[in-house]
Design a protein around this motif. Structure first.
Motif, PDB file in Angstrom:
ATOM      1  N   THR A  25       0.843  -1.195   0.000  1.00  0.00           N
ATOM      2  CA  THR A  25       0.000   0.000   0.000  1.00  0.00           C
ATOM      3  C   THR A  25       0.880   1.248   0.000  1.00  0.00           C
ATOM      4  OG1 THR A  25      -0.090   0.189   2.402  1.00  0.00           O
ATOM      5  CG2 THR A  25      -1.753  -1.225   1.354  1.00  0.00           C
ATOM      6  N   ASP A  26       0.253   2.381  -0.280  1.00  0.00           N
ATOM      7  CA  ASP A  26       0.974   3.650  -0.206  1.00  0.00           C
ATOM      8  C   ASP A  26       1.479   3.887   1.214  1.00  0.00           C
ATOM      9  OD1 ASP A  26       0.612   4.186  -2.916  1.00  0.00           O
ATOM     10  OD2 ASP A  26      -1.245   5.294  -2.576  1.00  0.00           O
ATOM     11  N   ASP A  27       0.703   3.478   2.192  1.00  0.00           N
ATOM     12  CA  ASP A  27       1.130   3.606   3.589  1.00  0.00           C
ATOM     13  C   ASP A  27       2.373   2.756   3.860  1.00  0.00           C
ATOM     14  OD1 ASP A  27      -0.886   5.384   4.225  1.00  0.00           O
ATOM     15  OD2 ASP A  27      -2.200   3.847   5.066  1.00  0.00           O
ATOM     16  N   ASP A  28       2.381   1.523   3.343  1.00  0.00           N
ATOM     17  CA  ASP A  28       3.553   0.653   3.509  1.00  0.00           C
ATOM     18  C   ASP A  28       4.802   1.334   2.961  1.00  0.00           C
ATOM     19  OD1 ASP A  28       1.958  -1.410   4.532  1.00  0.00           O
ATOM     20  OD2 ASP A  28       1.809  -2.438   2.592  1.00  0.00           O
ATOM     21  N   GLY A  30       5.246   4.515   2.325  1.00  0.00           N
ATOM     22  CA  GLY A  30       5.555   5.745   3.045  1.00  0.00           C
ATOM     23  C   GLY A  30       6.315   5.474   4.331  1.00  0.00           C
ATOM     24  N   VAL A  31       5.885   4.459   5.053  1.00  0.00           N
ATOM     25  CA  VAL A  31       6.556   4.108   6.304  1.00  0.00           C
ATOM     26  C   VAL A  31       7.930   3.505   6.013  1.00  0.00           C
ATOM     27  CG1 VAL A  31       6.454   2.628   8.349  1.00  0.00           C
ATOM     28  CG2 VAL A  31       4.402   3.810   7.568  1.00  0.00           C
ATOM     29  N   LYS A  42       7.622  -6.199   5.003  1.00  0.00           N
ATOM     30  CA  LYS A  42       6.305  -5.991   4.386  1.00  0.00           C
ATOM     31  C   LYS A  42       6.103  -6.925   3.197  1.00  0.00           C
ATOM     32  CE  LYS A  42       4.058  -3.395   6.914  1.00  0.00           C
ATOM     33  NZ  LYS A  42       2.798  -3.850   7.476  1.00  0.00           N
TER      34      LYS A  42
END
Length: 65
Positions: A25-28, A30-31, A42
């Motif tokens: 995901t974009d969150d993955d 980003g983190v 991930k």
């Protein structure tokens, strides 16, 4: 590509990573912020890969840059 360069250019490279690993995901991404171990973890989580396989995928990605 040097790990420091990857961290510095992560915003640009995360788009390429998203194309290669569409289950992230974009969150993955980003983190992850260019941190190799987080990305490997991930990939293991999302794709069900063993650690060696996920590390190999990240290494191929780094070499393709």
């Amino acid at each position: 590509m040097n790990q420091d360069i990857i961290k510095g250019k992560w915003k640009q490279l995360s788009g390429q990573a998203k194309v290669q690993w569409n289950k992230l995901t974009d969150d993955d991404l980003g983190v992850a912020d260019g941190h190799r171990e987080y990305l490997v973890g991930k990939l293991q989580e999302r794709y069900g890969w063993a650690k060696d396989e996920a590390e190999g995928e990240v290494k191929k990605f780094e070499n393709s840059l």
